[in-house]
Design an enzyme around this catalytic site. Structure first.
Site, PDB file in Angstrom:
ATOM      1  N   THR A   1       0.850  -1.201   0.000  1.00 60.80           N
ATOM      2  CA  THR A   1       0.000   0.000   0.000  1.00 60.80           C
ATOM      3  C   THR A   1       0.884   1.248   0.000  1.00 60.80           C
ATOM      4  O   THR A   1       0.633   2.210  -0.738  1.00 60.80           O
ATOM      5  CB  THR A   1      -0.938  -0.006   1.236  1.00 60.80           C
ATOM      6  OG1 THR A   1      -1.495  -1.312   1.379  1.00 60.80           O
ATOM      7  CG2 THR A   1      -2.063   0.997   1.081  1.00 60.80           C
TER       8      THR A   1
ATOM      9  N   ASP B   1       1.478   5.009   6.688  1.00 59.78           N
ATOM     10  CA  ASP B   1       1.846   3.590   6.634  1.00 59.78           C
ATOM     11  C   ASP B   1       0.594   2.719   6.519  1.00 59.78           C
ATOM     12  O   ASP B   1      -0.515   3.158   6.855  1.00 59.78           O
ATOM     13  CB  ASP B   1       2.638   3.212   7.897  1.00 59.78           C
ATOM     14  CG  ASP B   1       3.455   1.925   7.720  1.00 59.78           C
ATOM     15  OD1 ASP B   1       3.361   1.292   6.658  1.00 59.78           O
ATOM     16  OD2 ASP B   1       4.188   1.564   8.665  1.00 59.78           O
ATOM     17  N   GLY B   2       0.784   1.505   6.077  1.00 54.60           N
ATOM     18  CA  GLY B   2      -0.298   0.539   5.991  1.00 54.60           C
ATOM     19  C   GLY B   2      -0.430  -0.252   7.283  1.00 54.60           C
ATOM     20  O   GLY B   2       0.183   0.080   8.304  1.00 54.60           O
ATOM     21  N   ALA B   3      -1.243  -1.308   7.243  1.00 55.48           N
ATOM     22  CA  ALA B   3      -1.412  -2.184   8.418  1.00 55.48           C
ATOM     23  C   ALA B   3      -1.896  -3.543   7.936  1.00 55.48           C
ATOM     24  O   ALA B   3      -2.454  -3.662   6.838  1.00 55.48           O
ATOM     25  CB  ALA B   3      -2.410  -1.581   9.393  1.00 55.48           C
TER      26      ALA B   3
ATOM     27  N   LYS C   1       0.923  -4.743  12.759  1.00 54.25           N
ATOM     28  CA  LYS C   1       1.803  -4.436  11.648  1.00 54.25           C
ATOM     29  C   LYS C   1       3.002  -5.381  11.675  1.00 54.25           C
ATOM     30  O   LYS C   1       3.233  -6.054  12.659  1.00 54.25           O
ATOM     31  CB  LYS C   1       2.284  -2.977  11.730  1.00 54.25           C
ATOM     32  CG  LYS C   1       1.148  -1.967  11.500  1.00 54.25           C
ATOM     33  CD  LYS C   1       1.603  -0.531  11.495  1.00 54.25           C
ATOM     34  CE  LYS C   1       2.838  -0.289  10.701  1.00 54.25           C
ATOM     35  NZ  LYS C   1       2.784  -0.775   9.299  1.00 54.25           N
TER      36      LYS C   1
ATOM     37  N   GLY D   1       3.814  -7.391   8.764  1.00 53.14           N
ATOM     38  CA  GLY D   1       3.737  -8.415   7.721  1.00 53.14           C
ATOM     39  C   GLY D   1       4.935  -8.345   6.784  1.00 53.14           C
ATOM     40  O   GLY D   1       5.361  -9.349   6.232  1.00 53.14           O
ATOM     41  N   GLY D   2       5.491  -7.150   6.637  1.00 51.67           N
ATOM     42  CA  GLY D   2       6.665  -6.962   5.783  1.00 51.67           C
ATOM     43  C   GLY D   2       7.963  -6.945   6.567  1.00 51.67           C
ATOM     44  O   GLY D   2       9.006  -6.562   6.032  1.00 51.67           O
TER      45      GLY D   2
ATOM     46  N   GLU E   1       9.294   0.959  11.652  1.00 52.20           N
ATOM     47  CA  GLU E   1       7.999   1.627  11.496  1.00 52.20           C
ATOM     48  C   GLU E   1       7.564   2.243  12.827  1.00 52.20           C
ATOM     49  O   GLU E   1       7.094   3.383  12.883  1.00 52.20           O
ATOM     50  CB  GLU E   1       6.942   0.623  11.026  1.00 52.20           C
ATOM     51  CG  GLU E   1       7.155   0.167   9.587  1.00 52.20           C
ATOM     52  CD  GLU E   1       6.247  -0.969   9.146  1.00 52.20           C
ATOM     53  OE1 GLU E   1       6.134  -1.174   7.946  1.00 52.20           O
ATOM     54  OE2 GLU E   1       5.668  -1.655  10.007  1.00 52.20           O
TER      55      GLU E   1
END
Ligand code: 5RP
Length: 218
Positions: free
Chosen positions: A31, A81-83, A94, A96-97, A103
């Site tokens: 994202t 940032d994404g989630a 958070k 996953g990456g 972060e």
């Protein structure tokens, strides 16, 4: 509309919330990759970016966005940032990456956390997504035993080494009813660098990409 198109909608909507002529905090993930594409269109109107991973740094530099060292930046207003999951209180899972530690550090410095997600990331209770925990390599088995005592089922993420040289344990089967308490509790385990519950510092604004457009939750 595909999930990726929904991510892209949320990411491009975030551009509106980026104050010009300031530093921007940038997260990590698919994202955020869309957000970096968007940010590149205003790269001459920002002072630069602070990055949360090698991956995001490389993408930003390739697009001509200046990346600054966090130690040279005292404050900035917005982190985007994404989630992997987000609940109605804007607490998140958070990591996953595998970029959770950086972060969390960049998010801690920002005045405002803007979370960009597609609708599939919204949950009532966190924990269906396995909780990433970054661990010092020699502490792996000890930390795994301690996480098991908390009711989780830790699994060593295969072949993953974080940007900080550590490993990731993904903890399955946790039903996270009190995210702030569990975030603090896991942080207390010796050998844990960081865990992927972002509840002590939740998102201030959430942009949810849906098939019907982008929803703004404050
Ligand atoms: C990386 C993260 C990401 O924000 C999270 O995994 C969401 O990723 P994506 O945008 O690819 O769905 O925490 O460590």
């Amino acid at each position: 509309m595909t999930q990726d198109e929904m991510k892209k909608n949320a990411a491009w909507a975030a551009l509106e919330y980026v104050p010009r002529h300031t530093v921007v905090g940038v997260g990590t993930g698919s994202t955020v990759n869309h957000f970096i594409d968007a940010l590149a269109t205003i790269k001459n109107d920002i002072k630069g970016a602070v990055s949360s991973s090698v991956q995001s740094t490389e993408k930003m530099r390739a697009l001509g966005i200046e990346v600054l060292d966090l130690n040279d930046v005292d404050s900035f207003s917005v982190y985007v940032d994404g989630a992997d999951e987000i609940n109605p209180q804007h607490h998140m899972i958070k990591g996953g990456g595998a970029a959770l530690t950086r972060e969390k550090i960049v998010a801690a410095v920002a005045d405002k956390f803007i979370c960009i997600v597609d609708a599939s990331k919204q949950v009532d209770v966190l924990g269906k997504f396995p909780l990433p925990v970054e661990v010092i390599p020699m502490a792996r088995n000890y930390v795994a035993r301690e996480l098991t005592k908390l009711g989780g089922r830790p699994v060593w993420r295969d072949k993953v080494v974080t940007d900080n040289g550590n490993i990731i344990l993904d903890v399955f089967d946790l039903k996270i009813v009190d995210p702030i308490a569990l975030e603090q509790q896991i942080n207390q385990i010796t050998g844990v660098v960081c865990n992927g519950i972002f509840a002590m510092r939740p998102a201030n604004l959430v942009l949810v990409g849906t098939a019907e457009g982008t929803q703004v939750l404050s």
